[in-house]
Design a protein around this motif. Structure first.
Motif, mmCIF file in Angstrom:
data_model
loop_
_atom_site.group_PDB
_atom_site.id
_atom_site.type_symbol
_atom_site.label_atom_id
_atom_site.label_comp_id
_atom_site.label_asym_id
_atom_site.label_seq_id
_atom_site.Cartn_x
_atom_site.Cartn_y
_atom_site.Cartn_z
ATOM 1 N N VAL A 1 0.855 -1.184 0.000
ATOM 2 C CA VAL A 1 0.000 0.000 0.000
ATOM 3 C C VAL A 1 0.893 1.235 0.000
ATOM 4 C CG1 VAL A 1 -1.800 1.267 1.215
ATOM 5 C CG2 VAL A 1 -1.800 -1.239 1.240
ATOM 6 N N MET A 2 0.813 2.010 -1.068
ATOM 7 C CA MET A 2 1.655 3.188 -1.202
ATOM 8 C C MET A 2 0.924 4.232 -2.037
ATOM 9 S SD MET A 2 4.330 1.202 -3.717
ATOM 10 C CE MET A 2 5.543 2.482 -3.873
ATOM 11 N N GLN A 3 1.396 5.457 -1.992
ATOM 12 C CA GLN A 3 0.763 6.514 -2.770
ATOM 13 C C GLN A 3 0.959 6.257 -4.268
ATOM 14 O OE1 GLN A 3 2.345 10.291 -1.497
ATOM 15 N NE2 GLN A 3 1.490 10.115 0.568
ATOM 16 N N PRO A 4 -0.055 6.546 -5.076
ATOM 17 C CA PRO A 4 0.069 6.319 -6.520
ATOM 18 C C PRO A 4 1.291 7.001 -7.137
ATOM 19 C CG PRO A 4 -2.203 6.821 -5.944
ATOM 20 C CD PRO A 4 -1.387 7.037 -4.700
ATOM 21 N N MET B 1 18.513 -11.008 5.179
ATOM 22 C CA MET B 1 17.885 -10.637 3.912
ATOM 23 C C MET B 1 16.368 -10.521 4.065
ATOM 24 S SD MET B 1 20.181 -12.915 1.267
ATOM 25 C CE MET B 1 19.164 -12.587 -0.169
ATOM 26 N N CYS B 2 15.793 -11.364 4.910
ATOM 27 C CA CYS B 2 14.355 -11.251 5.196
ATOM 28 C C CYS B 2 14.046 -9.948 5.928
ATOM 29 C CB CYS B 2 13.884 -12.445 6.028
ATOM 30 S SG CYS B 2 13.801 -13.993 5.111
ATOM 31 N N ARG B 3 14.929 -9.571 6.850
ATOM 32 C CA ARG B 3 14.745 -8.301 7.560
ATOM 33 C C ARG B 3 14.815 -7.127 6.576
ATOM 34 N NH1 ARG B 3 18.718 -10.221 11.880
ATOM 35 N NH2 ARG B 3 17.410 -11.340 13.395
ATOM 36 N N LEU B 4 15.736 -7.227 5.608
ATOM 37 C CA LEU B 4 15.835 -6.181 4.592
ATOM 38 C C LEU B 4 14.560 -6.102 3.756
ATOM 39 C CD1 LEU B 4 19.498 -6.607 3.269
ATOM 40 C CD2 LEU B 4 18.596 -4.720 4.627
ATOM 41 N N ALA B 5 13.974 -7.259 3.440
ATOM 42 C CA ALA B 5 12.715 -7.259 2.692
ATOM 43 C C ALA B 5 11.622 -6.550 3.480
ATOM 44 C CB ALA B 5 12.299 -8.696 2.371
ATOM 45 N N GLU B 6 11.585 -6.788 4.795
ATOM 46 C CA GLU B 6 10.618 -6.104 5.666
ATOM 47 C C GLU B 6 10.870 -4.590 5.647
ATOM 48 O OE1 GLU B 6 8.178 -7.346 7.615
ATOM 49 O OE2 GLU B 6 8.627 -9.430 8.134
ATOM 50 N N GLN B 7 12.145 -4.204 5.725
ATOM 51 C CA GLN B 7 12.493 -2.782 5.734
ATOM 52 C C GLN B 7 12.161 -2.122 4.394
ATOM 53 O OE1 GLN B 7 16.634 -2.577 6.912
ATOM 54 N NE2 GLN B 7 16.255 -3.718 8.793
ATOM 55 N N MET B 8 12.365 -2.850 3.303
ATOM 56 C CA MET B 8 12.025 -2.303 1.992
ATOM 57 C C MET B 8 10.519 -2.100 1.868
ATOM 58 S SD MET B 8 14.630 -4.501 -0.405
ATOM 59 C CE MET B 8 14.393 -3.623 -1.932
ATOM 60 N N LYS B 9 9.757 -3.038 2.386
ATOM 61 C CA LYS B 9 8.293 -2.908 2.410
ATOM 62 C C LYS B 9 7.890 -1.650 3.178
ATOM 63 C CE LYS B 9 4.278 -5.275 4.496
ATOM 64 N NZ LYS B 9 4.075 -4.380 5.648
ATOM 65 N N GLU B 10 8.495 -1.460 4.358
ATOM 66 C CA GLU B 10 8.179 -0.286 5.169
ATOM 67 C C GLU B 10 8.585 1.001 4.454
ATOM 68 O OE1 GLU B 10 10.202 -1.017 8.823
ATOM 69 O OE2 GLU B 10 8.915 -2.726 9.360
ATOM 70 N N ALA B 11 9.728 0.988 3.774
ATOM 71 C CA ALA B 11 10.183 2.175 3.045
ATOM 72 C C ALA B 11 9.179 2.557 1.956
ATOM 73 C CB ALA B 11 11.562 1.934 2.437
ATOM 74 N N LEU B 12 8.666 1.571 1.237
ATOM 75 C CA LEU B 12 7.685 1.855 0.194
ATOM 76 C C LEU B 12 6.387 2.379 0.797
ATOM 77 C CD1 LEU B 12 8.143 -1.164 -2.270
ATOM 78 C CD2 LEU B 12 9.009 1.173 -2.497
ATOM 79 N N GLU B 13 5.950 1.788 1.896
ATOM 80 C CA GLU B 13 4.717 2.234 2.535
ATOM 81 C C GLU B 13 4.844 3.649 3.087
ATOM 82 O OE1 GLU B 13 3.015 -2.145 3.929
ATOM 83 O OE2 GLU B 13 4.224 -0.957 5.321
ATOM 84 N N GLN B 14 6.096 4.041 3.407
ATOM 85 C CA GLN B 14 6.350 5.405 3.893
ATOM 86 C C GLN B 14 6.783 6.336 2.763
ATOM 87 O OE1 GLN B 14 9.251 4.761 6.992
ATOM 88 N NE2 GLN B 14 7.841 3.525 8.215
#
Length: 328
Positions: free
Chosen positions: A172-175, A219-232
């Motif tokens: 979920v991220m801004q268009p 690497m899984c933690r990085l995937a979580e962080q990348m998800k959070e970065a996109l959501e923010q």
């Protein structure tokens, strides 16, 4: 005739954690997106119903589907009991380039045959069935991310649970952020393909090594962080995390990178890319970079490689044409 199209995928982080010997102990996750490059499959009754004709990189005409040489065609057609048909497969990209081609083909074939037999199959069941064919029946040393990416489509965070279940959640991220992410990604063809099985087999064995497993957990933690970065809506952090993930991925197996890939990667970073990775198991195929638009021409000129234009897609495996209907 029935025609389906099934997308290839780009995986950003977490690859390797989708293998059972890892996620059954630690749980796994990947961040990936499907792209607007497809495997197309068509099916219709063959002129002579005593024969089955398959057209892919080779042609096979058989009077008994048990004689089919192509392992995936053989497994799926025999399980579904479909014969007396002509099936053609074409694709926008060749196999061995790191975009999940084998699993994309399997998902597409299952979707095509289900439609041919007049049966609805959900995206979840389609991915699950493709995993069963490739991993359990054919023994391929692969994980589960490609099948789910191809079946569902979209930009997703996919979690592989210890009990074997899989969940798929859209990012979920801004268009505007979604569009900028798409525009800031550059893909280049290295000029070589590779057979992934040897690299994946080594990687699968290495998961039992404590140090390698720790890197995969990171690497899984990085995937979580990348998800959070996109959501923010933080794309700069996304690009930097992409670089961190590539650094870790190179430690998982000996064939993932090579001096030429390393040289090309460093050249892109020196000319403005914030991060990148080699797609797929490694050894060849496509290099992906995150790079702001004002730096992209510098990267393009420095690398001198063929750029491969692509866009995100959201549909997953889908039926695009149904002509005169024949039920198997």
């Amino acid at each position: 005739m029935i025609i389906t199209k099934t997308p290839f995928r780009v995986s950003f982080a977490g690859g390797g954690s989708d293998m059972a010997n890892f996620y059954e102990k630690h749980g796994g996750c990947v961040l990936s997106t499907s792209i607007n490059k497809y495997c197309y499959l068509s099916i219709h009754p063959y002129f002579d119903s005593h024969y089955t004709l398959l057209k892919y990189s080779e042609n096979e005409l058989v009077d008994d589907i048990a004689k089919i040489k192509h392992r995936i065609f053989n497994s799926v057609l025999n399980e579904y009991g479909v014969s007396g048909v002509e099936i053609s497969s074409t694709a926008d990209v060749p196999g061995g380039t790191g975009l999940g081609s084998s699993s994309t083909f399997t998902v597409g074939l299952l979707n095509t045959l289900s439609c041919y037999q007049g049966k609805f199959i959900s995206k979840g069941k389609l991915a699950e069935k493709a995993c069963e064919v490739e991993i359990e029946k054919l023994g391929s040393p692969i994980g589960k991310q490609d099948q789910y990416a191809a079946a569902y489509g979209g930009l997703n965070f996919i979690r592989f649970n210890q009990d074997g279940s899989t969940s798929v959640a859209p990012i979920v991220m801004q268009p505007g952020t979604y569009k900028r992410l798409e525009q800031n990604l550059m893909m280049f063809y290295t000029g070589s393909t590779r057979q992934a099985n040897s690299i994946l087999s080594e990687q699968k064995k290495n998961i039992d090594d404590e140090a390698k497993a720790k890197n995969l957990i990171q690497m899984c933690r990085l995937a979580e962080q990348m998800k959070e970065a996109l959501e923010q809506n933080d794309l700069s952090s996304f690009g930097e995390l992409l670089n961190d993930g590539w650094t870790l991925k190179r430690t998982l197996a000996s064939g993932i990178s090579n001096p030429e890939i390393d040289r090309t990667y460093e050249l892109a970073m020196q000319n403005g890319a914030l991060g990148g990775k080699l797609l797929g198991a490694g050894g060849g195929g496509f290099l992906l970079f995150y790079c702001e638009p004002d730096k992209q021409e510098c990267v393009r000129l420095a690398l001198g490689l063929r750029q491969f234009d692509f866009a995100f897609e959201r549909d997953g495996s889908s039926v695009v044409y149904i002509g005169d209907k024949y039920w198997g």
